[in-house]
Scaffold this active site. Structure first.
Site, PDB file in Angstrom:
ATOM      1  N   GLY A  43       7.278 -57.573 -18.303  1.00 17.62           N
ATOM      2  CA  GLY A  43       8.072 -56.975 -19.366  1.00 17.62           C
ATOM      3  C   GLY A  43       9.563 -57.218 -19.186  1.00 17.62           C
ATOM      4  O   GLY A  43      10.275 -57.540 -20.145  1.00 17.62           O
ATOM      5  N   CYS A  44      10.036 -57.086 -17.970  1.00 15.94           N
ATOM      6  CA  CYS A  44      11.462 -57.272 -17.696  1.00 15.94           C
ATOM      7  C   CYS A  44      11.875 -58.726 -17.912  1.00 15.94           C
ATOM      8  O   CYS A  44      12.983 -58.996 -18.377  1.00 15.94           O
ATOM      9  CB  CYS A  44      11.790 -56.818 -16.276  1.00 15.94           C
ATOM     10  SG  CYS A  44      11.486 -55.046 -16.026  1.00 15.94           S
ATOM     11  N   THR A  45      10.984 -59.643 -17.598  1.00 15.35           N
ATOM     12  CA  THR A  45      11.275 -61.058 -17.828  1.00 15.35           C
ATOM     13  C   THR A  45      11.367 -61.348 -19.318  1.00 15.35           C
ATOM     14  O   THR A  45      12.319 -61.988 -19.779  1.00 15.35           O
ATOM     15  CB  THR A  45      10.196 -61.943 -17.166  1.00 15.35           C
ATOM     16  OG1 THR A  45      10.203 -61.689 -15.752  1.00 15.35           O
ATOM     17  CG2 THR A  45      10.450 -63.418 -17.426  1.00 15.35           C
ATOM     18  N   ALA A  48      14.676 -59.918 -20.658  1.00 15.29           N
ATOM     19  CA  ALA A  48      15.837 -60.723 -20.260  1.00 15.29           C
ATOM     20  C   ALA A  48      15.866 -62.054 -21.006  1.00 15.29           C
ATOM     21  O   ALA A  48      16.933 -62.520 -21.424  1.00 15.29           O
ATOM     22  CB  ALA A  48      15.817 -60.959 -18.749  1.00 15.29           C
TER      23      ALA A  48
END
Length: 190
Positions: A43-45, A48
């Protein structure tokens, strides 16, 4: 948590480039400050990458985007380089900015109460007042919704996030299989 209309708390955090960064470094700019749990996780990738893909559009709208997590500067550099990210990543291992913005605390993950980073985004105007707050962010389509607000529109006007058809197709059979799996029997009371 910081609310709309509040003066945004300033901070000085080390970035992936090794420089200290704070709100004062962006006079006359809108700052999109997003907090995320951990570098190089799915999710964080995606989050970003979405913000990085929109950097030109954010710049045209007079905004800069800053991502904040507890990860080290070295880990940020590896994350940035692995995915060719353009967004500035800030390291907050001592939770200074997290706590100032209310982006760290109790949340529910997979049905359990845990303490950690609350995925949230703050749109901060050039006057350093908080213009919009997103808390408990769902990643897909989020960067588009933020951009719509930065441009002066409505978050609901944002176009839907583009989905990679191959990823959607690959996930579909797994969802069907999970739906057909028999339910676990309830535990017997003691």
């Amino acid at each position: 948590m910081v609310n709309v209309g509040d003066r945004a708390p300033d901070f000085s955090l080390e970035s992936d480039s090794g420089k200290k960064v704070g709100l004062a470094d962006f006079p006359g700019k809108t700052v999109v400050l997003y907090f995320y749990p951990k570098d190089d996780t799915p999710g964080c990738t995606r989050e970003a990458q979405a913000f990085s893909a929109g950097l030109d559009a954010f710049a045209e709208a007079g905004a800069v985007v800053l991502g904040v997590s507890r990860d080290s500067v070295d880990r940020h550099r590896k994350f940035r380089d692995k995915y060719d990210l353009g967004v500035t990543l800030l390291s907050d291992p001592d939770l200074v900015a997290h706590n100032a913005y209310g982006a760290y605390g109790e949340k529910t993950m997979y049905g359990k109460k845990v303490t950690g980073t609350i995925r949230s985004t703050f749109i901060i105007g050039p006057d350093r007042k908080v213009k919009h707050v997103f808390s408990g962010v769902k990643v897909d389509g989020h960067a588009d919704a933020v951009l719509a607000l930065v441009r002066g529109g409505d978050a609901h006007e944002a176009p839907p996030a583009r989905r990679d058809a191959s990823k959607s197709a690959a996930k579909a059979p797994a969802k069907k299989a999970a739906a057909k799996a028999p339910a676990k029997p309830a535990a017997k009371p003691r």
